[in-house]
Design a protein around this motif. Sequence first.
Motif, PDB file in Angstrom:
ATOM      1  N   TYR A  36       2.675  -3.850  -0.989  1.00 62.20           N
ATOM      2  CA  TYR A  36       2.815  -4.600   0.044  1.00 62.20           C
ATOM      3  C   TYR A  36       1.655  -4.612   0.960  1.00 62.20           C
ATOM      4  O   TYR A  36       1.269  -5.443   1.490  1.00 62.20           O
ATOM      5  N   GLY A  37       1.120  -3.235   1.085  1.00 58.90           N
ATOM      6  CA  GLY A  37      -0.349  -3.067   1.934  1.00 58.90           C
ATOM      7  C   GLY A  37      -1.224  -4.094   1.566  1.00 58.90           C
ATOM      8  O   GLY A  37      -2.379  -4.745   2.254  1.00 58.90           O
ATOM      9  N   ILE A  38      -1.498  -3.985  -0.080  1.00 59.49           N
ATOM     10  CA  ILE A  38      -2.275  -4.860  -0.246  1.00 59.49           C
ATOM     11  C   ILE A  38      -2.480  -6.354  -0.146  1.00 59.49           C
ATOM     12  O   ILE A  38      -3.122  -7.272   0.048  1.00 59.49           O
ATOM     13  N   GLU A  39      -1.112  -6.829  -0.496  1.00 58.54           N
ATOM     14  CA  GLU A  39      -0.731  -8.080  -0.049  1.00 58.54           C
ATOM     15  C   GLU A  39      -0.999  -8.799   1.153  1.00 58.54           C
ATOM     16  O   GLU A  39      -1.566  -9.635   1.552  1.00 58.54           O
ATOM     17  N   ASP A  40      -0.594  -7.650   2.203  1.00 52.76           N
ATOM     18  CA  ASP A  40      -0.711  -7.991   3.661  1.00 52.76           C
ATOM     19  C   ASP A  40      -2.302  -8.228   3.892  1.00 52.76           C
ATOM     20  O   ASP A  40      -2.834  -8.949   4.934  1.00 52.76           O
ATOM     21  N   ILE A  41      -3.105  -7.353   3.253  1.00 44.94           N
ATOM     22  CA  ILE A  41      -4.444  -7.445   3.515  1.00 44.94           C
ATOM     23  C   ILE A  41      -5.237  -8.546   3.018  1.00 44.94           C
ATOM     24  O   ILE A  41      -6.180  -9.372   3.721  1.00 44.94           O
ATOM     25  N   VAL A  42      -4.821  -9.104   1.835  1.00 46.96           N
ATOM     26  CA  VAL A  42      -5.449 -10.277   1.126  1.00 46.96           C
ATOM     27  C   VAL A  42      -5.014 -11.492   1.796  1.00 46.96           C
ATOM     28  O   VAL A  42      -5.741 -12.568   2.130  1.00 46.96           O
ATOM     29  N   ALA A  43      -3.681 -11.566   2.365  1.00 52.33           N
ATOM     30  CA  ALA A  43      -3.105 -12.632   3.122  1.00 52.33           C
ATOM     31  C   ALA A  43      -4.139 -12.947   4.283  1.00 52.33           C
ATOM     32  O   ALA A  43      -4.004 -13.702   4.901  1.00 52.33           O
ATOM     33  N   ALA A  44      -4.588 -11.640   4.845  1.00 50.24           N
ATOM     34  CA  ALA A  44      -5.449 -11.694   5.966  1.00 50.24           C
ATOM     35  C   ALA A  44      -6.797 -12.099   5.912  1.00 50.24           C
ATOM     36  O   ALA A  44      -7.460 -12.372   6.716  1.00 50.24           O
ATOM     37  N   GLY A  45      -7.148 -12.496   4.627  1.00 47.95           N
ATOM     38  CA  GLY A  45      -8.314 -12.914   4.092  1.00 47.95           C
ATOM     39  C   GLY A  45      -9.333 -11.874   3.526  1.00 47.95           C
ATOM     40  O   GLY A  45     -10.657 -12.106   3.528  1.00 47.95           O
ATOM     41  N   ILE A  46      -9.079 -10.685   3.547  1.00 50.03           N
ATOM     42  CA  ILE A  46      -9.811  -9.578   3.150  1.00 50.03           C
ATOM     43  C   ILE A  46      -9.599  -9.345   1.650  1.00 50.03           C
ATOM     44  O   ILE A  46      -8.539  -8.772   1.295  1.00 50.03           O
ATOM     45  N   THR A  47     -10.623  -9.292   0.747  1.00 49.00           N
ATOM     46  CA  THR A  47     -10.277  -9.170  -0.716  1.00 49.00           C
ATOM     47  C   THR A  47     -11.190  -8.129  -1.083  1.00 49.00           C
ATOM     48  O   THR A  47     -10.976  -7.832  -2.337  1.00 49.00           O
ATOM     49  N   ASP A  48     -12.169  -7.353  -0.367  1.00 46.78           N
ATOM     50  CA  ASP A  48     -12.921  -6.245  -0.923  1.00 46.78           C
ATOM     51  C   ASP A  48     -12.255  -4.997  -0.420  1.00 46.78           C
ATOM     52  O   ASP A  48     -12.332  -4.706   0.690  1.00 46.78           O
ATOM     53  N   ILE A  49     -11.620  -4.410  -1.164  1.00 50.64           N
ATOM     54  CA  ILE A  49     -10.580  -3.096  -0.828  1.00 50.64           C
ATOM     55  C   ILE A  49     -10.902  -2.065  -1.585  1.00 50.64           C
ATOM     56  O   ILE A  49     -10.994  -2.010  -2.777  1.00 50.64           O
ATOM     57  N   GLY A  50     -11.081  -0.806  -0.732  1.00 45.45           N
ATOM     58  CA  GLY A  50     -11.261   0.296  -1.495  1.00 45.45           C
ATOM     59  C   GLY A  50     -10.002   1.120  -1.283  1.00 45.45           C
ATOM     60  O   GLY A  50      -9.163   1.222  -0.137  1.00 45.45           O
ATOM     61  N   ILE A  51      -9.482   1.933  -2.493  1.00 46.59           N
ATOM     62  CA  ILE A  51      -8.393   2.752  -2.403  1.00 46.59           C
ATOM     63  C   ILE A  51      -8.822   4.040  -2.614  1.00 46.59           C
ATOM     64  O   ILE A  51      -9.171   4.608  -3.506  1.00 46.59           O
ATOM     65  N   ILE A  52      -8.418   5.023  -1.379  1.00 44.06           N
ATOM     66  CA  ILE A  52      -8.604   6.495  -1.605  1.00 44.06           C
ATOM     67  C   ILE A  52      -7.343   6.989  -2.430  1.00 44.06           C
ATOM     68  O   ILE A  52      -6.034   6.745  -2.212  1.00 44.06           O
ATOM     69  N   ILE A  53      -7.778   7.676  -3.638  1.00 44.42           N
ATOM     70  CA  ILE A  53      -6.929   8.540  -4.657  1.00 44.42           C
ATOM     71  C   ILE A  53      -7.054   9.853  -4.618  1.00 44.42           C
ATOM     72  O   ILE A  53      -8.079  10.230  -4.214  1.00 44.42           O
TER      73      ILE A  53
END
Length: 357
Positions: A36-53
């Motif tokens: 859900y968070g990834i989709e919300d971020i992409v919907a805001a126009g941000i596509t370069d995403i780092g995920i802390i694991i």
Amino acid sequence: MKALILSGGKGTRLRPLTYTGAKQLVPVANKPILWYGIEDIVAAGITDIGIIISPETGKEVQTKTGNGEQFGANITYILQEQPAGLAHAVKVAQPFLGDSPFIMYLGDNIIQSELATFLNTFKKQQLDALIMLRRVANPSAFGVAKIDENGRVLQLIEKPKDPPSNLALVGIYFFANTIHDAIANIQPSARGELEITDAIQKLIDREQKVEACTLEGWWLDTGKKDDLLEANRIILDTQITPSIQGEVDDKSQIIGRVQIGPGTKVVNSSIRGPVIIGNDCYLENCFIGPYSSIADGVTLIEADLEHSVILQKATIAGIHQRIVDSVIGQRAQLGVAPRRPKAIRFMIGDDCQIELA
């Protein structure tokens, strides 16, 4: 503009489910919370995403979420060896973030509002930080903001015993690159962690531009069972549309907004929406009540449930009492002996086998 999603931590508040998996991958309406968070971020126009694991669950997050192609994004995974605080996660991610402004999104949070509105405010006012606040009944469980009569942020306090307000920090933040220097100049808190609230407070003390927006829509922090069930209820209430792709026999009854995935077979059962049922499930002689999510490969025989989340490949058979307010883990097996209580509640981790006597 980049994004940083935090999907590490140990998920202690959702155990036993999180003994065997990442809390951010626990499904809400049959979709991992993280997505859900990834989709919300992409919907805001941000596509370069780092995920802390984390070392414990990072491989599972990577395997299920992939490189971002399914979301229209490019995902980079960043290992945080120890859960040493939100500001520490930003510190670990600094090589990925570089000098770019970024949104930081806690992977177990979901909000109703669109991120683009807040992103525009952040950019237009050229802020060093934009935080989001929400009025809550139990502020001592969160980071809390103290503001003046004009709404200006004066102070942030992490989980205060005596909260100065009921304005909790939502787990979504917008930062300029000035946050890195602020983090470099804070010390670990009494909890032994680098707190993001301390770093934002450093910006405030330096009289840099920190503003706050108050959320009016819902905010879901899904770190506990009841929070997870509430998130499931709200998503089913607001986002589910009727769709029956599986096989439903003529003895069954479907009422309201119900989604049934392909390969699922429903026999002599009653389903009252909103309900989502995944692919390749088998239901026989069941009642499935509102606000239930049933994941792929689940088998339900003579089961009666509502307001519950059933994870992949779980089996529930022969329990005639209604199961309510429950979360049942992957591959869990529930059966029942002849003597039965009137109602039962569960939070059951993956691979369990339970018989009620």
